[in-house]
Design an enzyme around this catalytic site. Structure first.
Site, mmCIF file in Angstrom:
data_model
loop_
_atom_site.group_PDB
_atom_site.id
_atom_site.type_symbol
_atom_site.label_atom_id
_atom_site.label_comp_id
_atom_site.label_asym_id
_atom_site.label_seq_id
_atom_site.Cartn_x
_atom_site.Cartn_y
_atom_site.Cartn_z
ATOM 1 N N GLY A 1 6.258 -0.917 9.844
ATOM 2 C CA GLY A 1 5.914 -2.310 10.062
ATOM 3 C C GLY A 1 6.100 -3.170 8.830
ATOM 4 N N ASP B 1 13.731 -1.705 1.808
ATOM 5 C CA ASP B 1 13.052 -0.522 2.349
ATOM 6 C C ASP B 1 14.058 0.480 2.901
ATOM 7 O OD1 ASP B 1 10.820 -1.877 1.624
ATOM 8 O OD2 ASP B 1 10.017 -2.145 3.640
ATOM 9 N N LYS C 1 13.212 0.175 10.118
ATOM 10 C CA LYS C 1 12.451 -0.996 9.667
ATOM 11 C C LYS C 1 12.884 -2.192 10.507
ATOM 12 C CE LYS C 1 9.913 -3.303 6.526
ATOM 13 N NZ LYS C 1 8.589 -2.951 5.993
ATOM 14 N N GLY D 1 4.229 -5.622 6.316
ATOM 15 C CA GLY D 1 2.890 -6.023 5.893
ATOM 16 C C GLY D 1 1.797 -5.238 6.602
ATOM 17 N N VAL E 1 0.823 -1.212 0.000
ATOM 18 C CA VAL E 1 0.000 0.000 0.000
ATOM 19 C C VAL E 1 0.860 1.266 0.000
ATOM 20 C CG1 VAL E 1 -2.002 -1.074 1.090
ATOM 21 C CG2 VAL E 1 -0.245 -0.011 2.525
ATOM 22 N N LYS F 1 3.715 1.800 2.384
ATOM 23 C CA LYS F 1 4.231 2.188 3.701
ATOM 24 C C LYS F 1 5.645 2.763 3.606
ATOM 25 C CE LYS F 1 3.979 -1.726 5.813
ATOM 26 N NZ LYS F 1 3.638 -2.535 4.612
#
Length: 234
Positions: free
Chosen positions: A115, A54, A37, A117, A13, A15
């Site tokens: 986070g 990330d 992360k 997921g 989405v 993040k």
């Protein structure tokens, strides 16, 4: 407030995009923010070295010090963390995450924790998941969702689940908002607020190839334009 936890209605989405944007926005505002992360599944290799993708995106806006640990647990398969950890025989230790978080907060004003997921993802087993970690860190959350069909259901379920776990929700950020939204998409922010009782504090535009372009100042400025940082700092 020492930190904010960025969670999502599901994987993919945005993040990491939002965490990167918030890091840039806060630092632009002279708030010493650092992205973190704790758990990354789906490691990449570069020059024979395993990397957290990330964290590599964070580097577009944040240059970590040599001794800063922006990721605590890194796993190769892109599975749920509890499975990835079991397969690697390297269980996730919440105490390590808390210690790394505290070390970052010692030298920074604000730690932005991303986070893995969605919010209900288990980290160790069915008893210890993302909500348990958030409670251990004792920080509020931001929910990231998308401006797509199905967002009302996914966002409401995530918000109500968070509320059932007594988590403090600072707000909801809608990611990937199109330039020419349909009537349904236009209605989503207001309906999300009505359904959840949580304010929409950011609407982030859809930008083609955003992950490769996020280091461009023009792109970053466009991404953060619709985020209300004051709401996050209240």
């Amino acid at each position: 407030m020492s930190g904010i936890f960025i969670t999502g209605t599901s994987s993919n989405v945005g993040k990491t995009i939002i965490t990167t944007c918030l890091t840039y926005a806060f630092r632009k505002r002279k708030v010493d923010a650092v992205p973190y992360k704790p758990v990354q599944c789906g490691a990449i290799t570069e020059g024979g070295k395993w990397l957290a993708p990330d964290v590599e995106l964070y580097r577009k806006v944040y240059n970590p010090k040599d001794d800063e640990q922006l990721n605590s647990f890194l796993y190769e398969p892109r599975f749920s963390p509890h499975i990835a950890a079991q397969l690697a025989n390297r269980p996730i230790d919440p105490q390590v995450i808390k210690r790394n978080y505290d070390e970052l907060h010692k030298v920074h004003e604000l730690v932005l924790v991303e986070g893995a997921g969605g919010l209900a993802v288990p980290l160790i087993d069915e008893h210890y998941g993302t909500p348990s970690l958030i409670k251990d860190l004792n920080i509020p959350i931001v929910i990231v969702t998308q401006a797509t069909v199905g967002t009302l259901n996914a966002t409401a379920l995530t918000a109500h689940y968070a509320q059932s776990k007594d988590l403090d929700i600072k707000g909801i950020i809608i990611n990937g908002y199109p330039d020419n939204p349909t009537e349904g998409v236009k209605n989503n922010p207001r309906m999300i607020e009505k359904m959840t009782g949580v304010p929409v504090i950011g609407i982030v535009p859809q930008i083609k190839n955003v992950e490769t372009r996020i280091g461009e100042k023009e792109v970053l400025e466009k991404l953060i334009e619709g985020i209300d940082l004051d709401k996050l700092l209240e």
